[in-house]
Design a protein around this motif. Structure first.
Motif, PDB file in Angstrom:
ATOM      1  N   VAL A   1       0.848  -1.190   0.000  1.00 55.83           N
ATOM      2  CA  VAL A   1       0.000   0.000   0.000  1.00 55.83           C
ATOM      3  C   VAL A   1       0.883   1.238   0.000  1.00 55.83           C
ATOM      4  O   VAL A   1       1.968   1.228   0.574  1.00 55.83           O
ATOM      5  CB  VAL A   1      -0.969  -0.001   1.219  1.00 55.83           C
ATOM      6  CG1 VAL A   1      -0.208  -0.017   2.527  1.00 55.83           C
ATOM      7  CG2 VAL A   1      -1.947   1.155   1.172  1.00 55.83           C
ATOM      8  N   ASP A   2       0.438   2.260  -0.666  1.00 61.72           N
ATOM      9  CA  ASP A   2       1.157   3.525  -0.696  1.00 61.72           C
ATOM     10  C   ASP A   2       0.130   4.638  -0.827  1.00 61.72           C
ATOM     11  O   ASP A   2      -1.075   4.363  -0.829  1.00 61.72           O
ATOM     12  CB  ASP A   2       2.158   3.568  -1.847  1.00 61.72           C
ATOM     13  CG  ASP A   2       3.447   4.266  -1.442  1.00 61.72           C
ATOM     14  OD1 ASP A   2       3.368   5.349  -0.815  1.00 61.72           O
ATOM     15  OD2 ASP A   2       4.521   3.735  -1.739  1.00 61.72           O
ATOM     16  N   MET A   3       0.597   5.849  -0.942  1.00 59.79           N
ATOM     17  CA  MET A   3      -0.356   6.958  -1.046  1.00 59.79           C
ATOM     18  C   MET A   3       0.145   8.022  -2.006  1.00 59.79           C
ATOM     19  O   MET A   3       1.332   8.144  -2.251  1.00 59.79           O
ATOM     20  CB  MET A   3      -0.645   7.564   0.320  1.00 59.79           C
ATOM     21  CG  MET A   3       0.530   8.190   1.026  1.00 59.79           C
ATOM     22  SD  MET A   3       0.129   8.741   2.702  1.00 59.79           S
ATOM     23  CE  MET A   3      -0.864  10.173   2.335  1.00 59.79           C
ATOM     24  N   VAL A   4      -0.821   8.762  -2.537  1.00 58.58           N
ATOM     25  CA  VAL A   4      -0.515   9.947  -3.331  1.00 58.58           C
ATOM     26  C   VAL A   4      -0.687  11.151  -2.417  1.00 58.58           C
ATOM     27  O   VAL A   4      -1.215  11.040  -1.313  1.00 58.58           O
ATOM     28  CB  VAL A   4      -1.437  10.056  -4.570  1.00 58.58           C
ATOM     29  CG1 VAL A   4      -1.092   8.988  -5.591  1.00 58.58           C
ATOM     30  CG2 VAL A   4      -2.895   9.999  -4.193  1.00 58.58           C
ATOM     31  N   SER A   5      -0.268  12.303  -2.891  1.00 62.35           N
ATOM     32  CA  SER A   5      -0.364  13.523  -2.102  1.00 62.35           C
ATOM     33  C   SER A   5      -1.812  13.829  -1.731  1.00 62.35           C
ATOM     34  O   SER A   5      -2.726  13.647  -2.541  1.00 62.35           O
ATOM     35  CB  SER A   5       0.198  14.704  -2.887  1.00 62.35           C
ATOM     36  OG  SER A   5       1.523  14.463  -3.259  1.00 62.35           O
ATOM     37  N   SER A   6      -1.985  14.327  -0.542  1.00 64.34           N
ATOM     38  CA  SER A   6      -3.296  14.787  -0.105  1.00 64.34           C
ATOM     39  C   SER A   6      -3.704  15.981  -0.957  1.00 64.34           C
ATOM     40  O   SER A   6      -2.878  16.833  -1.276  1.00 64.34           O
ATOM     41  CB  SER A   6      -3.211  15.205   1.373  1.00 64.34           C
ATOM     42  OG  SER A   6      -4.421  15.748   1.804  1.00 64.34           O
ATOM     43  N   SER A   7      -4.964  16.009  -1.362  1.00 63.06           N
ATOM     44  CA  SER A   7      -5.426  17.152  -2.159  1.00 63.06           C
ATOM     45  C   SER A   7      -6.927  17.324  -1.996  1.00 63.06           C
ATOM     46  O   SER A   7      -7.657  16.366  -1.757  1.00 63.06           O
ATOM     47  CB  SER A   7      -5.070  16.978  -3.638  1.00 63.06           C
ATOM     48  OG  SER A   7      -5.668  15.814  -4.163  1.00 63.06           O
ATOM     49  N   ASP A   8      -7.356  18.549  -2.138  1.00 62.93           N
ATOM     50  CA  ASP A   8      -8.758  18.930  -2.009  1.00 62.93           C
ATOM     51  C   ASP A   8      -9.449  18.723  -3.354  1.00 62.93           C
ATOM     52  O   ASP A   8      -9.181  19.434  -4.322  1.00 62.93           O
ATOM     53  CB  ASP A   8      -8.818  20.393  -1.577  1.00 62.93           C
ATOM     54  CG  ASP A   8     -10.223  20.906  -1.369  1.00 62.93           C
ATOM     55  OD1 ASP A   8     -11.194  20.184  -1.684  1.00 62.93           O
ATOM     56  OD2 ASP A   8     -10.350  22.049  -0.897  1.00 62.93           O
ATOM     57  N   LEU A   9     -10.350  17.747  -3.424  1.00 67.93           N
ATOM     58  CA  LEU A   9     -11.012  17.437  -4.685  1.00 67.93           C
ATOM     59  C   LEU A   9     -12.138  18.411  -5.039  1.00 67.93           C
ATOM     60  O   LEU A   9     -12.781  18.256  -6.079  1.00 67.93           O
ATOM     61  CB  LEU A   9     -11.518  15.998  -4.678  1.00 67.93           C
ATOM     62  CG  LEU A   9     -10.404  14.948  -4.689  1.00 67.93           C
ATOM     63  CD1 LEU A   9     -10.979  13.549  -4.585  1.00 67.93           C
ATOM     64  CD2 LEU A   9      -9.528  15.084  -5.914  1.00 67.93           C
ATOM     65  N   SER A  10     -12.348  19.446  -4.216  1.00 67.91           N
ATOM     66  CA  SER A  10     -13.290  20.488  -4.624  1.00 67.91           C
ATOM     67  C   SER A  10     -12.684  21.349  -5.726  1.00 67.91           C
ATOM     68  O   SER A  10     -13.385  22.077  -6.411  1.00 67.91           O
ATOM     69  CB  SER A  10     -13.724  21.358  -3.435  1.00 67.91           C
ATOM     70  OG  SER A  10     -12.653  22.152  -2.971  1.00 67.91           O
ATOM     71  N   HIS A  11     -11.375  21.245  -5.904  1.00 65.46           N
ATOM     72  CA  HIS A  11     -10.680  21.906  -7.014  1.00 65.46           C
ATOM     73  C   HIS A  11     -10.559  20.870  -8.129  1.00 65.46           C
ATOM     74  O   HIS A  11      -9.806  19.896  -8.010  1.00 65.46           O
ATOM     75  CB  HIS A  11      -9.303  22.408  -6.577  1.00 65.46           C
ATOM     76  CG  HIS A  11      -9.355  23.340  -5.412  1.00 65.46           C
ATOM     77  ND1 HIS A  11      -9.799  24.633  -5.516  1.00 65.46           N
ATOM     78  CD2 HIS A  11      -9.050  23.148  -4.109  1.00 65.46           C
ATOM     79  CE1 HIS A  11      -9.762  25.209  -4.330  1.00 65.46           C
ATOM     80  NE2 HIS A  11      -9.319  24.334  -3.452  1.00 65.46           N
ATOM     81  N   SER A  12     -11.288  21.061  -9.203  1.00 64.92           N
ATOM     82  CA  SER A  12     -11.420  20.018 -10.231  1.00 64.92           C
ATOM     83  C   SER A  12     -10.093  19.594 -10.854  1.00 64.92           C
ATOM     84  O   SER A  12      -9.957  18.458 -11.289  1.00 64.92           O
ATOM     85  CB  SER A  12     -12.414  20.450 -11.305  1.00 64.92           C
ATOM     86  OG  SER A  12     -11.952  21.581 -11.989  1.00 64.92           O
TER      87      SER A  12
END
Length: 156
Positions: free
Chosen positions: A75-86
């Motif tokens: 398991v790994d992760m991508v950067s946290s990001s706010d998906l309200s910004h399309s």
């Protein structure tokens, strides 16, 4: 431990991994126990800021992934990001593809929600619900499909 199932092992992104009591962590655990490699995306700051979630934590996503890695899961992760910004939906898929290779599955568990009565939701909050729960979901599917099509065209 990772259970491998030969060629059926897939690399799957799961969004919405930001609180222990949400459905996302259970989905991740199930996919891992089925032998898949999971790429996690979460935006923990949202749940911490809106209040009302007893399990909210600014660091949940990172700690969750680390705990699973320590148990031997892939398991790994991508950067946290706010998906309200399309634009962040396409960035998420691009980052996962760049860091980890072809993404073969997408599970959308992210949502804009606040623990408040429906009749108290403002027009601005309705727009946020729509942007995160509908628009970003469609943008993720669009970006995922685009990367799948690029991979297929390179194989031809």
């Amino acid at each position: 431990m990772v259970v491998t199932k030969g060629d059926s092992t897939k690399q799957i992104i799961v969004t919405g991994i930001s609180r222990q009591d949400s459905i996302g962590p259970s989905v991740v655990r199930q996919l891992l126990s089925d032998g898949h490699r999971v790429i996690v995306h979460g935006f923990s700051p949202f749940d911490s800021l809106v209040g009302g979630y007893r399990d909210a934590s600014q660091t949940f996503t990172e700690l969750f992934v680390k705990s699973l890695q320590e148990q031997g899961y892939d398991v790994d992760m991508v950067s946290s990001s706010d998906l309200s910004h399309s634009d962040n939906a396409e960035r998420l898929i691009h980052e996962a593809n760049s860091k980890f290779g072809e993404i073969q599955g997408l599970v959308q568990g992210h949502a804009y929600s606040k623990p408040e009565p429906f009749e108290d939701i403002t027009s601005e909050e309705m727009r946020m619900h729509f942007d995160v729960n509908v628009v970003s979901g469609l943008k993720l599917i669009q970006a995922f499909t685009k990367q799948k099509n690029q991979i297929i065209s390179h194989q031809l």
